[in-house]
Scaffold this motif. Sequence first.
Motif, PDB file in Angstrom:
ATOM      1  N   PHE A 116       1.050   6.252  -3.262  1.00 40.66           N
ATOM      2  CA  PHE A 116       0.843   6.398  -1.951  1.00 40.66           C
ATOM      3  C   PHE A 116       1.192   8.156  -1.416  1.00 40.66           C
ATOM      4  O   PHE A 116       0.235   8.541  -0.730  1.00 40.66           O
ATOM      5  CB  PHE A 116       1.585   5.621  -0.844  1.00 40.66           C
ATOM      6  N   ALA A 120      -1.783  11.218  -0.384  1.00 47.78           N
ATOM      7  CA  ALA A 120      -1.759  11.263   1.041  1.00 47.78           C
ATOM      8  C   ALA A 120      -3.004  12.201   1.517  1.00 47.78           C
ATOM      9  O   ALA A 120      -3.559  12.053   2.501  1.00 47.78           O
ATOM     10  CB  ALA A 120      -0.500  11.613   1.766  1.00 47.78           C
ATOM     11  N   LEU A 126      -4.877   6.319  -1.285  1.00 52.10           N
ATOM     12  CA  LEU A 126      -4.498   5.019  -1.617  1.00 52.10           C
ATOM     13  C   LEU A 126      -4.550   3.837  -0.534  1.00 52.10           C
ATOM     14  O   LEU A 126      -4.927   2.808  -0.722  1.00 52.10           O
ATOM     15  CB  LEU A 126      -3.180   4.677  -2.560  1.00 52.10           C
ATOM     16  N   ALA A 127      -3.787   4.446   0.543  1.00 53.03           N
ATOM     17  CA  ALA A 127      -3.906   3.600   1.771  1.00 53.03           C
ATOM     18  C   ALA A 127      -5.538   3.022   2.163  1.00 53.03           C
ATOM     19  O   ALA A 127      -5.570   1.992   2.680  1.00 53.03           O
ATOM     20  CB  ALA A 127      -3.265   4.286   3.133  1.00 53.03           C
ATOM     21  N   GLN A 154      -0.978   6.788   6.934  1.00 49.65           N
ATOM     22  CA  GLN A 154      -0.718   5.503   6.561  1.00 49.65           C
ATOM     23  C   GLN A 154      -0.063   5.510   5.063  1.00 49.65           C
ATOM     24  O   GLN A 154       0.623   4.759   4.454  1.00 49.65           O
ATOM     25  CB  GLN A 154      -1.509   4.380   6.667  1.00 49.65           C
ATOM     26  N   SER A 155      -0.575   6.390   4.322  1.00 45.56           N
ATOM     27  CA  SER A 155      -0.175   6.758   2.962  1.00 45.56           C
ATOM     28  C   SER A 155       1.282   7.283   2.991  1.00 45.56           C
ATOM     29  O   SER A 155       2.113   6.860   2.100  1.00 45.56           O
ATOM     30  CB  SER A 155      -1.029   7.852   2.345  1.00 45.56           C
ATOM     31  N   TRP A 158       3.485   4.038   4.019  1.00 46.80           N
ATOM     32  CA  TRP A 158       3.783   3.082   2.841  1.00 46.80           C
ATOM     33  C   TRP A 158       4.368   3.775   1.885  1.00 46.80           C
ATOM     34  O   TRP A 158       4.844   2.851   0.947  1.00 46.80           O
ATOM     35  CB  TRP A 158       2.212   2.420   2.569  1.00 46.80           C
ATOM     36  N   GLY A 159       4.269   4.885   1.567  1.00 54.39           N
ATOM     37  CA  GLY A 159       4.999   5.806   0.510  1.00 54.39           C
ATOM     38  C   GLY A 159       6.421   5.536   0.580  1.00 54.39           C
ATOM     39  O   GLY A 159       7.062   5.256  -0.073  1.00 54.39           O
ATOM     40  N   GLN A 162       7.830   1.807   0.691  1.00 60.77           N
ATOM     41  CA  GLN A 162       7.700   1.295  -0.548  1.00 60.77           C
ATOM     42  C   GLN A 162       8.790   1.942  -1.631  1.00 60.77           C
ATOM     43  O   GLN A 162       9.312   1.382  -2.620  1.00 60.77           O
ATOM     44  CB  GLN A 162       6.439   1.416  -1.613  1.00 60.77           C
ATOM     45  N   THR A 200       1.616   0.355  11.192  1.00 59.04           N
ATOM     46  CA  THR A 200       0.197   0.293  10.788  1.00 59.04           C
ATOM     47  C   THR A 200      -0.669  -0.215  11.849  1.00 59.04           C
ATOM     48  O   THR A 200      -1.696   0.532  12.397  1.00 59.04           O
ATOM     49  CB  THR A 200      -0.160  -0.149   9.391  1.00 59.04           C
TER      50      THR A 200
END
Length: 215
Positions: A116, A120, A126-127, A154-155, A158-159, A162, A200
């Motif tokens: 992620f 970015a 990846l998002a 959002q990358s 969420w990176g 996670q 998100t």
Amino acid sequence: MTMLAAPPAGPVFELPRLPLLLRHAVPRIFEGMILPVAVFYAGMMVSGFVGGVVVAVVWVYGGVACRLARRRPVPGAVLLAAGTVTVRAVLALLSGSAVLFFLQPTLGVFCAAAAFLATARVRRPLARRVAEDLVPLPAHVLENPLMRRFFTRQSLVWGCAQLGNATLSLWLLLSQTIQTYLVVRTSAVAVLLTGAALLTLVDFRRCLRALELGA
């Protein structure tokens, strides 16, 4: 429905309302993230660690069998999950170590966090790839500069989420019992990922309104 202009060669696209998008995405998230943990935990409570491993394997292959019986295509991610859980189960049962069964997915979350964050700033982060699996949006909407900035943000979201998930999971796995690991990790990660999901959704709704105004 929100009407968004399409390229000259394509039809006008009706962007579904957020509740419709959620109804499309939530079952996939529930099937892929929540049910596997619940199934393993239930099996472990009934028959111990071995029972949990067996039930987890049966669950994954049962999903493959159901799709084949209904003549539905089996997604590559499902086949990958089946192969992965088989290797994890064999290693865990041969060694008798529950840590080995959970270590691989934890390391996988670290890899996901890195993916992620590393993607970015690329054209198709990846998002966006995850969004394409969950939400039916056409290419001209996905390529909109507003949406491209959304996927970059959002990358990063969420990176970081996670990375926190993986760090907490690894610490619990190496320092606590499996029962504590399952209960605390599931609860803490649910709060963490729910918070990321809310960020998100708020950001996505803002983008939808901006797209509607600009259509």
